[in-house]
Design an enzyme around this catalytic site. Structure first.
Site, PDB file in Angstrom:
ATOM      1  N   ASP A 148      50.878 -52.314   9.089  1.00 63.84           N
ATOM      2  CA  ASP A 148      51.658 -52.264   7.855  1.00 63.84           C
ATOM      3  C   ASP A 148      51.724 -53.609   7.140  1.00 63.84           C
ATOM      4  O   ASP A 148      52.118 -53.670   5.984  1.00 63.84           O
ATOM      5  CB  ASP A 148      53.094 -51.803   8.157  1.00 63.84           C
ATOM      6  CG  ASP A 148      53.149 -50.380   8.683  1.00 63.84           C
ATOM      7  OD1 ASP A 148      52.375 -49.549   8.182  1.00 63.84           O
ATOM      8  OD2 ASP A 148      53.941 -50.116   9.594  1.00 63.84           O
TER       9      ASP A 148
ATOM     10  N   ASP B 279      56.582 -50.861  10.804  1.00 61.09           N
ATOM     11  CA  ASP B 279      56.885 -51.641  11.997  1.00 61.09           C
ATOM     12  C   ASP B 279      55.641 -52.130  12.725  1.00 61.09           C
ATOM     13  O   ASP B 279      55.727 -52.995  13.578  1.00 61.09           O
ATOM     14  CB  ASP B 279      57.760 -50.838  12.970  1.00 61.09           C
ATOM     15  CG  ASP B 279      57.100 -49.529  13.395  1.00 61.09           C
ATOM     16  OD1 ASP B 279      55.987 -49.235  12.908  1.00 61.09           O
ATOM     17  OD2 ASP B 279      57.699 -48.809  14.216  1.00 61.09           O
TER      18      ASP B 279
ATOM     19  N   ASP C 243      56.367 -45.711   6.631  1.00 57.58           N
ATOM     20  CA  ASP C 243      55.661 -45.252   7.806  1.00 57.58           C
ATOM     21  C   ASP C 243      56.531 -44.225   8.515  1.00 57.58           C
ATOM     22  O   ASP C 243      57.761 -44.239   8.380  1.00 57.58           O
ATOM     23  CB  ASP C 243      55.378 -46.445   8.725  1.00 57.58           C
ATOM     24  CG  ASP C 243      54.526 -46.067   9.921  1.00 57.58           C
ATOM     25  OD1 ASP C 243      53.638 -45.218   9.748  1.00 57.58           O
ATOM     26  OD2 ASP C 243      54.752 -46.613  11.008  1.00 57.58           O
TER      27      ASP C 243
END
Length: 900
Positions: free
Chosen positions: A638, A634, A334
């Site tokens: 996810d 985070d 990410d």
């Protein structure tokens, strides 16, 4: 649970009145009776508890292994024969292995509980014509609720009213900036991050207020759907090591059964052994051949690696993930908070006559504003002073230091502007605000009427196009000059192309004015300049990505940000080269079939505007090519992909509880560079496990060889089954443990990842294992026969054989330290103090085996004299020298290699 699908309309794409009608509600909300009836129909607004397997079943599942089946069968046969000591020893070994695995389980339920903690605990609902505080779990579809700054949204809702409403959806979409919300309908195919007329359960209101109707609760919300994805993503896939060990176990089991059958036939037909003798010999052969210490060896090696990784800020939640990370071929990361700081930073200021560079990252107000590399004090730069004054006048955010870390209270963008002003030395105390026009997404600007040093002016900050449309002049050289619209448009395009978010600042005199409205802002503004704001890349992430590329690891960025921003950040990080790469958006990915995605996934380094389902599809597509995939992140969005990936890596500081619980590894410092160090550690651990396997298997090979030769030759058994178990366990928990502490080999991060299909035991290593088995087995059988010819009793000869096995393994340990080079070097005596501790422990345990009376009763051992110890030591030295000669021959067949 209620879902959007129950409504005949798509809430975010339909007008508010139509959505209310479809839900059987209106702007006055529900009555208490209606709400109670709906609650009984759809259930409480909470995430459902997942089914849990009974602890007993979880424990028994760890006996589901072919090699353990062989041990259990041997134990049963021993019980039938009434040999209870042997039965107990074999059974204890199997139970201990199961307990080790059982303790490592149970993380999936915690991941779902982490998501549940994100839900709101209460809500304000319009019931019976009045606003009431209600338990968030009692909210139902059709309820009219209201939210304001700081509130957690209680359910998925469709906006009916919105006043300067902005919502922090970073945990859901990955966007680093709060999303502006309004009541206008959007396209039916809009992604989650583009549904501006919707608020989602568990997100936080950053600014403004709103009234909305509940469209989905519980499992029907976006967070509920993510929970279903976490559940449906399946259990963590096996790591390459566990796959290889499982394959090795099956191969060994078939070999063991086949050889045992041959041994039984020959013993019965050729030597006419009694049935009970043959059964005992077959059990001894099976126990000798089964590497029951292997699971404990791997677990201990991984556990020691976990401790080492923790010292490097990588906390491991699942032991096999350590090895899995060492074999990773692709890291899907990410952007927000992982590769970037998730702290908006003003990096560039452009005025009518200059371009300034701003030092520092994040909200910490330290650094300088530079012009051509030199500090630019405000007293000498009126254009910069005017810009920073406008930022301070319009900003409501403030910067707060806590524990040495600076954070923003308010809008992140405003925090970046305040940090810029403080770096430049602007003084907010001299500005008195008289009136304000707050930011609204429809206007894309905020304005204030201020008094500064007795002079009144209107200051405006907002989107460049809106302010350029309202400006007629620009501040250039300290005076107003005609607006050069073409130049400013080019500057906006340039800053935007670099991945910066661009804001403009303007002003106009306001003598005698006491109030301010949007219309009164006017269209004769003086443009002060532009500022470029970025969520800056972590400096250490740039080097870490370069190191990953050098190690043959592909880095893919998967983000909810827009394609242009994502590509610019990826270029700055070094994920893509200066020529760019193909950026695939969520909409493009949605239009692809899984086969199409599979064909293109290896060509793409940046995925933008993605949703949780997209991330799982990307991971699966990569895995279909044999890639070993690590997913970092985070946000709660996810969690499903972290669960599906071979190795899930969560951020420990900014990561949500859901993500940390779903992950295999948590980075305590939120530092992408820690991943690179963890990869190195994973490779070291795998190398050490391979060395340990090579060390351990010759023990079993030598023992089974001794039993097999004895039966085929018609001799008495040189080793009893319990004596075999003793050697297996004592070497596994002492000598093999020493190899877990071996330091990393030189150039470990310069070699490519191991191929996914490669075996833990390569052909060259298999040759070494066979040679070592023959040497150790031959030495053991030779000493046993020689001792018998010298007049020793059967018990003494067996004890001497056990001692040869143990001492020969000790010398073989030094050969295993350097599999790819000779161990006949002084280096073999240095670099790993665990080797000497383990050797001392083995000698002490073997002395107990030989001389302790209680061991004589349990293992049928007897005391040995000096002659027997001398024979064992001599045999061990011969084994070492011949093994080193074999290693040299094996190396010479294909040239030198790092680890065979």
């Amino acid at each position: 649970m209620s879902t959007v699908a129950q409504s005949p309309v798509v809430p975010y794409a339909a007008p508010p009145g139509e959505v209310l009608a479809a839900l059987g509600s209106n702007e006055r909300g529900l009555s208490s009776d209606d709400a109670a009836r709906r609650l009984a129909e759809v259930g409480p607004n909470r995430l459902p508890e997942p089914p849990r397997r009974h602890p007993v079943l979880r424990f028994l599942a760890h006996f589901d292994d072919v090699l353990i089946y062989i041990l259990l069968a041997a134990a049963v046969l021993k019980a039938i024969l009434g040999e209870w000591v042997d039965f107990a020893v074999i059974l204890v070994v199997a139970v201990v292995n199961a307990l080790v695995g059982y303790v490592q389980e149970g993380r999936a339920a915690s991941a779902l509980a982490g998501i549940a903690t994100m839900l709101s605990v209460d809500a304000q609902a319009l019931r019976d014509g009045a606003w009431q505080h209600v338990d968030a779990q009692s909210v139902v579809p059709g309820d009219v609720v209201r939210v304001r700054s700081g509130d957690r949204v209680p359910a998925d809702v469709r906006l009916l009213e919105a006043v300067t409403l902005q919502v922090d959806e970073a945990a859901l979409t990955g966007e680093s900036l709060p999303a502006a919300k309004d009541v206008a309908a959007v396209a039916a195919d809009a992604g989650v991050g583009d549904r501006t007329s919707m608020l989602f359960s568990g997100t936080i209101v950053a600014a403004g207020r709103g009234v909305a109707v509940v469209t989905a609760t519980g499992a029907g919300t976006e967070i509920g759907r993510i929970q279903a994805l976490v559940t449906g993503a399946g259990q963590h896939l096996e790591t390459p090591l566990t796959r290889q060990l499982a394959r090795l176990g099956k191969q060994l089991s078939l070999t063991i059964l086949g050889m045992a059958a041959v041994m039984l036939v020959i013993g019965r037909v050729v030597h006419a052994f009694a049935l009970d003798e043959l059964v005992s010999a077959a059990i001894g052969f099976a126990v000798a051949a089964v590497p029951e210490g292997l699971p404990a060896l791997v677990t201990i090696t991984l556990a020691l690696g976990v401790q080492q990784m923790a010292r490097r800020h990588a906390i491991t939640r699942r032991l096999p993930a350590v090895e899995g990370l060492g074999s990773v071929t692709t890291i899907c990361s990410d952007k927000t908070g992982t590769l970037t700081k998730n702290e908006m930073t003003a990096s560039t200021v452009v005025t009518g006559g200059a371009t300034y560079t701003v030092e520092g990252l994040g909200y910490e107000p330290t650094g300088r504003v530079l012009l051509d590399g030199a500090p630019a004090p405000l007293r000498e730069h009126d254009d910069l002073a005017a810009m920073t004054l406008a930022f301070l006048a319009c900003a409501d955010a403030r910067l707060v230091e806590s524990g040495g870390r600076w954070t923003v209270v308010g809008q992140p963008t405003e925090g970046a502007l305040v940090a810029l002003a403080r770096k430049a030395g602007a003084d907010a105390d001299r500005v008195v605000r008289l009136a304000q026009v707050p930011f609204e997404s429809s206007n894309k600007l905020s304005a204030t009427l201020d008094e500064h040093d007795g002079v009144r002016a209107v200051h405006v900050v907002g989107a460049p196009d809106r302010l350029l449309d309202r400006a007629t002049t620009e501040l250039r050289g300290g005076v107003a000059a005609p607006l050069d619209r073409a130049r400013w448009d080019a500057v906006v395009d340039d800053l935007g192309g670099r991945g910066l978010r661009v804001l403009a600042a303007a002003r106009r005199p306001a003598p005698g004015e006491d109030g301010l409205s949007l219309a009164a802002v006017g269209d004769e503004l003086e443009l002060l300049g532009l500022v470029g704001i970025v969520d800056p890349p972590r400096p250490e992430a740039v080097q870490a990505i370069a190191d990953c590329h050098a190690a043959g690891i592909h880095v893919t960025m998967i983000t909810g940000d827009h394609a242009g921003t994502a590509e610019a950040i990826a270029r700055e990080l070094g994920i893509v080269g200066p020529d760019g790469t193909r950026v695939v958006t969520g909409a493009e990915l949605e239009a692809m079939t899984q086969d199409e995605l599979r064909r293109h996934v290896l060509e793409v380094a940046v995925f933008a505007r993605t949703s949780p389902e997209h991330k799982i599809r990307i991971v699966r597509a990569l895995q279909s090519h044999g890639q070993v995939v690590a997913m970092t992140g985070d946000g709660v969005n996810d969690a499903p992909a972290l669960t599906r990936a071979d190795v899930g890596v969560a951020m420990g500081i900014k990561g949500t509880e859901a993500t940390k619980e779903a992950a295999d590894i948590v980075l305590a410092d939120d530092n992408f560079a820690t991943i690179e160090r963890a990869v190195e550690e994973g490779r070291r651990i795998y190398d050490n496990i391979r060395k340990s396997v090579v060390f351990l298997l010759p023990t079993n090979g030598a023992q089974s060889l001794v039993i097999l030769v004895a039966v085929l030759a018609g001799l008495a058994l040189p080793l009893q089954p319990v004596q075999i178990l003793w050697v297996n366990l004592v070497t596994a928990v002492t000598l093999s443990l020493a190899l877990a502490g071996e330091p990393a080999e030189r150039g470990i991060m310069s070699r490519p990842p191991r191929p996914a299909g490669s075996h833990v035991v390569t052909p060259r290593l298999l040759a070494l294992i066979i040679v070592a088995s023959l040497l150790i087995g031959g030495a053991t059988l030779g000493v046993y026969l020689l001792d018998g010819r010298l007049g020793a009793s059967a018990g003494t000869s067996q004890t001497a054989a056990v001692t040869v096995l143990a001492v020969a393994q000790l010398t073989f340990l030094f050969s295993c330290r350097f599999l790819g080079s000779s161990s006949l070097t002084p280096r073999v005596l240095r670099g790993n103090r665990l080797v000497w501790i383990a050797c001392g422990a083995l000698v002490a345990l073997q002395l107990v085996f030989v001389y302790a009376p209680f061991m004589h009763a349990w293992f049928s051992s007897t005391p040995l004299g000096v002659r027997d110890w001398a024979l064992a030591a001599g045999a061990a030295v011969v084994v070492l020298l011949l093994t080193e000669a074999a290693k040299a021959v094996i190396r010479g067949t294909e040239g030198p290699a790092r680890a065979m």
